[in-house]
Design a protein around this motif. Structure first.
Motif, PDB file in Angstrom:
ATOM      1  N   ALA A 235      -2.551  51.817  40.929  1.00  0.00           N
ATOM      2  CA  ALA A 235      -2.301  51.128  39.666  1.00  0.00           C
ATOM      3  C   ALA A 235      -3.471  51.231  38.698  1.00  0.00           C
ATOM      4  CB  ALA A 235      -1.980  49.659  39.929  1.00  0.00           C
ATOM      5  N   ARG A 236      -4.485  52.008  39.050  1.00  0.00           N
ATOM      6  CA  ARG A 236      -5.640  52.126  38.153  1.00  0.00           C
ATOM      7  C   ARG A 236      -5.219  52.801  36.846  1.00  0.00           C
ATOM      8  NH1 ARG A 236      -5.748  56.522  41.386  1.00  0.00           N
ATOM      9  NH2 ARG A 236      -6.346  58.517  40.444  1.00  0.00           N
ATOM     10  N   PRO A 237      -5.916  52.562  35.754  1.00  0.00           N
ATOM     11  CA  PRO A 237      -5.564  53.186  34.472  1.00  0.00           C
ATOM     12  C   PRO A 237      -5.486  54.706  34.599  1.00  0.00           C
ATOM     13  CG  PRO A 237      -7.187  51.457  34.133  1.00  0.00           C
ATOM     14  CD  PRO A 237      -7.043  51.619  35.631  1.00  0.00           C
ATOM     15  N   GLY A 238      -4.387  55.243  34.111  1.00  0.00           N
ATOM     16  CA  GLY A 238      -4.195  56.684  34.150  1.00  0.00           C
ATOM     17  C   GLY A 238      -3.563  57.208  35.418  1.00  0.00           C
ATOM     18  N   SER A 239      -3.311  56.346  36.406  1.00  0.00           N
ATOM     19  CA  SER A 239      -2.695  56.777  37.659  1.00  0.00           C
ATOM     20  C   SER A 239      -1.195  56.996  37.457  1.00  0.00           C
ATOM     21  CB  SER A 239      -2.918  55.724  38.737  1.00  0.00           C
ATOM     22  OG  SER A 239      -2.143  54.571  38.454  1.00  0.00           O
ATOM     23  N   PRO A 240      -0.526  57.684  38.401  1.00  0.00           N
ATOM     24  CA  PRO A 240       0.924  57.886  38.272  1.00  0.00           C
ATOM     25  C   PRO A 240       1.702  56.581  38.189  1.00  0.00           C
ATOM     26  CG  PRO A 240       0.015  59.385  39.904  1.00  0.00           C
ATOM     27  CD  PRO A 240      -1.086  58.448  39.517  1.00  0.00           C
ATOM     28  N   LEU A 241       1.293  55.580  38.968  1.00  0.00           N
ATOM     29  CA  LEU A 241       2.009  54.310  38.917  1.00  0.00           C
ATOM     30  C   LEU A 241       1.775  53.598  37.597  1.00  0.00           C
ATOM     31  CD1 LEU A 241       3.820  52.390  40.488  1.00  0.00           C
ATOM     32  CD2 LEU A 241       1.776  51.335  41.447  1.00  0.00           C
ATOM     33  N   ASP A 242       0.567  53.667  37.084  1.00  0.00           N
ATOM     34  CA  ASP A 242       0.258  53.068  35.789  1.00  0.00           C
ATOM     35  C   ASP A 242       1.052  53.756  34.685  1.00  0.00           C
ATOM     36  OD1 ASP A 242      -1.350  51.492  33.833  1.00  0.00           O
ATOM     37  OD2 ASP A 242      -2.136  53.481  33.325  1.00  0.00           O
ATOM     38  N   ALA A 243       1.123  55.072  34.754  1.00  0.00           N
ATOM     39  CA  ALA A 243       1.871  55.833  33.744  1.00  0.00           C
ATOM     40  C   ALA A 243       3.355  55.498  33.805  1.00  0.00           C
ATOM     41  CB  ALA A 243       1.646  57.325  33.949  1.00  0.00           C
ATOM     42  N   ALA A 244       3.906  55.440  35.024  1.00  0.00           N
ATOM     43  CA  ALA A 244       5.320  55.112  35.175  1.00  0.00           C
ATOM     44  C   ALA A 244       5.601  53.701  34.688  1.00  0.00           C
ATOM     45  CB  ALA A 244       5.729  55.257  36.633  1.00  0.00           C
ATOM     46  N   SER A 245       4.665  52.804  34.936  1.00  0.00           N
ATOM     47  CA  SER A 245       4.833  51.426  34.510  1.00  0.00           C
ATOM     48  C   SER A 245       4.951  51.328  32.992  1.00  0.00           C
ATOM     49  CB  SER A 245       3.648  50.598  35.006  1.00  0.00           C
ATOM     50  OG  SER A 245       3.715  49.285  34.502  1.00  0.00           O
ATOM     51  N   ARG A 246       4.064  52.031  32.289  1.00  0.00           N
ATOM     52  CA  ARG A 246       4.098  51.986  30.825  1.00  0.00           C
ATOM     53  C   ARG A 246       5.328  52.700  30.274  1.00  0.00           C
ATOM     54  NH1 ARG A 246       0.503  55.021  29.263  1.00  0.00           N
ATOM     55  NH2 ARG A 246      -0.689  55.547  31.125  1.00  0.00           N
ATOM     56  N   LEU A 247       5.721  53.781  30.918  1.00  0.00           N
ATOM     57  CA  LEU A 247       6.866  54.555  30.446  1.00  0.00           C
ATOM     58  C   LEU A 247       8.165  53.768  30.566  1.00  0.00           C
ATOM     59  CD1 LEU A 247       8.085  57.264  29.481  1.00  0.00           C
ATOM     60  CD2 LEU A 247       8.211  57.934  31.897  1.00  0.00           C
ATOM     61  N   ASP A 291      15.460  56.974  40.216  1.00  0.00           N
ATOM     62  CA  ASP A 291      16.246  58.143  40.595  1.00  0.00           C
ATOM     63  C   ASP A 291      15.433  58.989  41.577  1.00  0.00           C
ATOM     64  OD1 ASP A 291      14.438  59.739  39.148  1.00  0.00           O
ATOM     65  OD2 ASP A 291      15.694  59.764  37.361  1.00  0.00           O
ATOM     66  N   ASP A 292      16.019  60.076  42.049  1.00  0.00           N
ATOM     67  CA  ASP A 292      15.356  60.892  43.071  1.00  0.00           C
ATOM     68  C   ASP A 292      14.003  61.417  42.604  1.00  0.00           C
ATOM     69  OD1 ASP A 292      17.502  60.478  44.716  1.00  0.00           O
ATOM     70  OD2 ASP A 292      18.416  62.436  44.368  1.00  0.00           O
ATOM     71  N   GLU A 293      13.934  61.829  41.366  1.00  0.00           N
ATOM     72  CA  GLU A 293      12.698  62.401  40.827  1.00  0.00           C
ATOM     73  C   GLU A 293      11.605  61.340  40.752  1.00  0.00           C
ATOM     74  OE1 GLU A 293      11.011  64.774  36.872  1.00  0.00           O
ATOM     75  OE2 GLU A 293      13.153  64.307  37.079  1.00  0.00           O
ATOM     76  N   GLN A 294      11.978  60.154  40.253  1.00  0.00           N
ATOM     77  CA  GLN A 294      11.011  59.080  40.117  1.00  0.00           C
ATOM     78  C   GLN A 294      10.532  58.591  41.484  1.00  0.00           C
ATOM     79  OE1 GLN A 294      13.593  56.583  37.987  1.00  0.00           O
ATOM     80  NE2 GLN A 294      13.280  57.597  36.007  1.00  0.00           N
ATOM     81  N   PHE A 295      11.465  58.465  42.416  1.00  0.00           N
ATOM     82  CA  PHE A 295      11.106  58.050  43.760  1.00  0.00           C
ATOM     83  C   PHE A 295      10.173  59.073  44.405  1.00  0.00           C
ATOM     84  CE2 PHE A 295      11.910  58.230  48.367  1.00  0.00           C
ATOM     85  CZ  PHE A 295      11.540  56.949  48.732  1.00  0.00           C
ATOM     86  N   GLY A 296      10.480  60.342  44.236  1.00  0.00           N
ATOM     87  CA  GLY A 296       9.655  61.389  44.814  1.00  0.00           C
ATOM     88  C   GLY A 296       8.260  61.415  44.209  1.00  0.00           C
ATOM     89  N   ALA A 297       8.171  61.174  42.904  1.00  0.00           N
ATOM     90  CA  ALA A 297       6.874  61.199  42.238  1.00  0.00           C
ATOM     91  C   ALA A 297       5.970  60.072  42.722  1.00  0.00           C
ATOM     92  CB  ALA A 297       7.061  61.093  40.725  1.00  0.00           C
ATOM     93  N   LEU A 298       6.558  58.857  42.897  1.00  0.00           N
ATOM     94  CA  LEU A 298       5.765  57.740  43.399  1.00  0.00           C
ATOM     95  C   LEU A 298       5.375  57.956  44.861  1.00  0.00           C
ATOM     96  CD1 LEU A 298       7.553  54.641  41.812  1.00  0.00           C
ATOM     97  CD2 LEU A 298       5.384  55.696  41.141  1.00  0.00           C
ATOM     98  N   THR A 299       6.285  58.527  45.630  1.00  0.00           N
ATOM     99  CA  THR A 299       5.988  58.808  47.031  1.00  0.00           C
ATOM    100  C   THR A 299       4.820  59.781  47.142  1.00  0.00           C
ATOM    101  OG1 THR A 299       8.316  58.458  47.641  1.00  0.00           O
ATOM    102  CG2 THR A 299       6.938  59.651  49.218  1.00  0.00           C
ATOM    103  N   ALA A 300       4.869  60.824  46.345  1.00  0.00           N
ATOM    104  CA  ALA A 300       3.815  61.849  46.385  1.00  0.00           C
ATOM    105  C   ALA A 300       2.484  61.321  45.847  1.00  0.00           C
ATOM    106  CB  ALA A 300       4.254  63.069  45.588  1.00  0.00           C
ATOM    107  N   ALA A 301       2.556  60.362  44.919  1.00  0.00           N
ATOM    108  CA  ALA A 301       1.326  59.844  44.315  1.00  0.00           C
ATOM    109  C   ALA A 301       0.427  59.168  45.339  1.00  0.00           C
ATOM    110  CB  ALA A 301       1.671  58.877  43.191  1.00  0.00           C
ATOM    111  N   ALA A 302       1.027  58.636  46.392  1.00  0.00           N
ATOM    112  CA  ALA A 302       0.246  57.952  47.420  1.00  0.00           C
ATOM    113  C   ALA A 302      -0.133  58.883  48.553  1.00  0.00           C
ATOM    114  CB  ALA A 302       1.038  56.769  47.959  1.00  0.00           C
TER     115      ALA A 302
END
Length: 302
Positions: A235-247, A291-302
């Motif tokens: 959740a740090r600034p600029g992380s995939p989760l932070d970006a997804a959160s703002r989007l 969706d599948d893409e979003q789930f996959g992106a968060l999974t890969a981010a960790a």
């Protein structure tokens, strides 16, 4: 007319007409016969520092519990060691008499000499005493789900589960579960009793219990992840989760919970909080759809 809120990526953020967002998490039947909404509430934080003593704001604790039920939460997790006993007594004060669809799960099998001090005790006579006390403190004749808080390495597992199975036969416990176990321990436990749930540390950033989840899913055993919204560096600034959160206009905590719900149909997250505001944020995560893409992106981010 019901209106679902979606962004351009197709992430469903909620249905404005609903007053019970937890319903959107879907249901799971504990033991095949006890349905609960999959997004529940963990009550541990409704105690003092070190999970010891009374909460700083007892009135807010009562409000949080009542609001959880209003939001559609039908599964509340507690333990006799939270307080000790304070947590169970708060639940009774706030919610008794309980609605027919509300499942209170509690745990026993540790002693609490002081704040932040947890010591396993699986002696059969101790477990029986704790069950009787939990029944009294919760105002129940039968506990729907009773979990062995920790396996005591100094007591044979057969004796620990045998004591709980006996209480089950006496009608004081409906279903049995375990907490913080390995696959091997879970398999052994199932030779002594019918185990319907397992509660292990698991979240988007810490998946060390992946093998336990895989086994639970294959056997249709509920997997209850504790510490479910720990996002850490994700959740740090600029992380995939932070970006997804703002989007997607959803908080990192909501995305972390949505990821858990998407991860497995046996997953029952129990995010805890002592704030009614944070409770509403957490429960509204049930409306988030990855969706599948979003789930996959968060999974890969960790």
């Amino acid at each position: 007319m019901s209106l679902s809120v979606c962004d351009s990526q197709g992430l469903i953020l909620g249905t404005r007409s609903s007053t019970r967002p937890a319903d959107a998490s879907g249901t799971f039947a504990l033991g095949g016969d006890l349905p609960v909404n999959r997004l529940g509430y963990g009550a541990m934080q409704l105690t003092g520092p070190g999970v010891w003593g009374e909460p700083r704001d007892p009135d807010e604790a009562v409000r949080v519990l009542r609001r959880a039920v209003e939001l559609g939460v039908t599964f509340i997790d507690t333990a006799d060691a939270y307080g000790p006993f304070v947590n169970e007594q708060l639940i009774r004060k706030a919610l008794h008499p309980y609605t027919d669809d509300l499942v209170i799960a509690t745990k026993g099998g540790v002693t609490r000499p002081g704040p932040d001090d947890w010591r396993p005790n699986g002696r059969p006579e101790y477990l029986r005493q704790r069950v009787e006390l939990s029944l009294r403190h919760l105002g129940l004749e039968r506990i729907d789900l009773y979990q062995l808080h920790r396996i005591d390495p100094d007591v044979p597992l057969a004796e620990q589960l045998g004591a709980l199975a006996q209480l089950q036969q006496e009608g004081k416990l409906r279903h049995l579960g375990l907490s913080e176990v390995t696959v091997e321990e879970l398999k052994e436990a199932r030779t002594h009793a019918d185990i319907v749930s397992v509660q292990n540390l698991y979240n988007l950033a810490n998946r060390s219990a992946e093998d336990v989840l895989t086994y639970a899913e294959a056997e249709n055993i509920a997997f209850i992840p504790w510490f479910p919204i720990a996002t850490g560096e994700l959740a740090r600034p600029g992380s995939p989760l932070d970006a997804a959160s703002r989007l997607h206009n959803a908080s990192p905590a909501q995305l972390a919970l949505a990821w858990l719900l998407r991860r497995s149909p046996v997953m029952l997250p129990i995010p805890g909080t002592s704030s009614a505001v944070h409770l509403e944020e957490n429960v509204n995560a049930a409306r988030v759809r990855l969706d599948d893409e979003q789930f996959g992106a968060l999974t890969a981010a960790a």
